[in-house]
Design an enzyme around this catalytic site. Structure first.
Site, PDB file in Angstrom:
ATOM      1  N   LYS A 239      13.883   5.504  -4.634  1.00 34.72           N
ATOM      2  CA  LYS A 239      13.335   5.215  -3.321  1.00 34.72           C
ATOM      3  C   LYS A 239      13.912   6.209  -2.318  1.00 34.72           C
ATOM      4  O   LYS A 239      15.125   6.399  -2.224  1.00 34.72           O
ATOM      5  CB  LYS A 239      13.684   3.785  -2.896  1.00 34.72           C
ATOM      6  CG  LYS A 239      12.954   2.712  -3.692  1.00 34.72           C
ATOM      7  CD  LYS A 239      11.470   2.687  -3.378  1.00 34.72           C
ATOM      8  CE  LYS A 239      10.774   1.514  -4.041  1.00 34.72           C
ATOM      9  NZ  LYS A 239       9.329   1.461  -3.692  1.00 34.72           N
TER      10      LYS A 239
ATOM     11  N   LYS B  99      -1.610  -1.942  -8.510  1.00 33.51           N
ATOM     12  CA  LYS B  99      -0.903  -3.207  -8.391  1.00 33.51           C
ATOM     13  C   LYS B  99      -1.925  -4.327  -8.591  1.00 33.51           C
ATOM     14  O   LYS B  99      -2.737  -4.596  -7.697  1.00 33.51           O
ATOM     15  CB  LYS B  99      -0.244  -3.340  -7.017  1.00 33.51           C
ATOM     16  CG  LYS B  99       0.996  -2.466  -6.811  1.00 33.51           C
ATOM     17  CD  LYS B  99       1.574  -2.680  -5.430  1.00 33.51           C
ATOM     18  CE  LYS B  99       2.979  -2.127  -5.309  1.00 33.51           C
ATOM     19  NZ  LYS B  99       3.057  -0.672  -5.489  1.00 33.51           N
TER      20      LYS B  99
END
Length: 365
Positions: A168, A272
Site C-alpha cells: 500500500k 471485486k
C-alpha cells in the site's frame, strides 16, 4: 432450479471485528457488518444420497462505503428478494436487488452454491465448466508503515511462502514510498513479485515520478495511481510507463470495461465480486476482459468466509489468473465459520467439496 414455492430464503445480520482498524479515504473501518443469507430447497428430501437434510446455498452481503449500497439499503433489498422469491422465483428475486450490489452478491452466490451442491460439483466448475483446479496464486498485502516496518512485514510474508507482495502506497510522499519499495526489494530479492496500490492518491506528476522509481525497483503492477475519474490520465501513464503495468480498481465501477479498453487505460483490471454484484457478474466481466487482452485479477472487500470463499472459486474459474488478493481472512478477528480455504506457499487451496464448501456458518453462535 426448483419452483419458486420450493425455495426458502432467510438472512440474518452479523458483525465481524477486524484485528486492527483499517484507515481508508472514507474513514476508519473497525468491523465488517452485513448479512448472511441461507437458501434452502425445501423440495429436496436428501434422497439423492447426500443425507436427510435438504440442499442449502449460502450467500453473504457485506456492504462497504464507497463501493456498495449502505447496510440499510442492503437489508431492504434482501427483504424485497425474499418476497419476490416466494411469489415469483429466482429470476425476479435477482431483478429485485439488481441495483443493490451487495444484496445481489449474496443472493446470486446462494443460488449458485445451491445449484452446484445439487449437481455435486465444486462451485468453480459450475461457474467455469472447466478442468479441476487445485490452487490459485494469491498475494500478500503489506500495509502502510515505516521502511523498517514494511520490510519486516514483507519478510514475514515471504517466510510464509508468498511469492507476490502488494504494498500500500500513497499515504506518504512519493519519495518515501519509493524508498519503502526499494528497501523491500533489497530485503526479498529479485524472485518475489512486488506490486503497489495507491488507492487514487496521486496527481499525474506524482504518479509519473512513482512509476520511474518503481520501475527501478522491479515493480510489476501499479494499481489505481490516479482518481477513478481520470481515465485519460491512466491511459497517458500507461503509454509512458517504463515497464510497470497499470491496474484499475475503483476505475472499473466508474467507467466500465468498454470505456477502459477503448481508452487503453489499463493492463490489468481488479474485480471485486461484492462491488460488482456477484461472482456471476464478475465471471462475465473476467471473460470479457480476457477477450480484450486485459488481465482480470480478483480481490475481496475484506469479506467474511462465505464471500471470501466465493471469490476463491471465481478465481479458480478464470484461466491463467494472476496472483489475486484473496488472503484477507487474517484481517478479521472473528468470522462466520471455519475457513475451508488453506493459504499455503503463496496459493489458495481451492475447496473440492460440492458447492462453496463452507459449513457450520448458520448454527447459533
Amino acid at each position: 432450479m426448483s419452483a419458486a414455492e420450493d425455495l426458502s430464503l432467510a438472512y440474518r445480520p452479523f458483525s465481524l471485528d477486524l484485528v486492527e482498524p483499517l484507515e481508508t479515504a472514507d474513514g476508519t473501518i473497525a468491523s465488517r457488518d452485513g448479512f448472511l443469507v441461507r437458501l434452502v430447497d425445501e423440495a429436496d428430501d436428501g434422497s439423492d444420497g447426500a443425507g436427510d437434510e435438504p440442499a442449502v446455498g449460502y450467500g453473504e452481503a457485506t456492504p462497504l462505503p464507497g463501493w456498495t449500497e449502505s447496510r440499510e439499503d442492503c437489508e431492504r433489498a434482501l427483504e424485497r428478494a425474499q418476497e419476490a422469491l416466494r411469489t415469483d422465483g429466482p429470476s425476479e428475486a435477482l431483478e429485485a436487488v439488481d441495483r443493490q450490489v451487495a444484496a445481489r452478491h449474496a443472493l446470486s452466490l446462494a443460488l449458485a452454491d445451491l445449484q452446484a451442491t445439487r449437481e455435486s460439483t465444486p462451485l468453480y466448475r459450475y461457474l467455469g465448466q472447466g478442468p479441476m483446479v487445485g490452487r490459485v496464486p494469491v498475494n500478500a498485502t503489506i500495509g502502510d508503515g515505516s521502511p523498517d516496518e514494511t520490510v519486516a512485514a514483507a519478510r514475514a510474508a515471504v517466510d510464509r511462502g508468498f511469492t507476490t507482495c502488494k504494498l500500500k502506497v500513497g499515504l506518504r510522499s512519493v519519495e518515501d514510498d519509493i524508498e519503502r519499495v526499494r528497501r523491500v526489494r533489497e530485503a526479498v530479492g529479485d524472485r518475489i513479485e512486488l506490486r503497489a496500490d495507491a488507492n487514487e492518491a496521486w496527481t499525474f506528476e506524482e504518479a509519473q515520478s512513482a512509476l520511474e522509481g518503481f520501475a527501478d525497483c522491479g515493480v510489476s503492477i501499479l494499481e489505481q495511481p490516479l482518481p477513478a475519474g481520470a481515465l485519460e490520465g491512466h491511459a497517458d501513464l500507461r503509454e509512458e510507463s517504463p515497464g510497470v503495468s497499470i491496474a484499475l480498481d475503483e476505475g472499473l465501477l466508474e467507467h466500465g470495461v468498454d470505456a477502459i479498453c477503448d481508452a487503453g487505460a489499463a493492463d490489468v483490471v481488479v474485480l471485486k465480486p461484492m462491488a460488482l454484484g456477484g461472482i456471476d457478474v464478475a465471471r462475465q466481466v473476467a471473460a470479457w476482459l480476457s477477450e480484450l487482452e486485459v488481465a482480470p485479477l480478483v480481490t475481496t472487500t475484506i469479506d467474511g468466509v462465505v464471500a471470501r470463499t466465493g471469490a476463491v472459486h471465481l478465481a479458480a474459474a478464470i484461466p491463467d489468473v494472476p496472483a489475486c488478493g484473496l488472503a484477507t481472512g487474517d484481517l478479521l478477528a472473528t468470522d462466520l465459520g471455519r475457513d475451508p480455504v488453506l493459504i499455503e506457499k503463496g496459493s489458495a487451496v481451492v475447496p473440492q467439496a460440492k458447492g462453496l464448501g463452507v459449513s457450520d456458518v448458520w448454527g447459533d453462535r
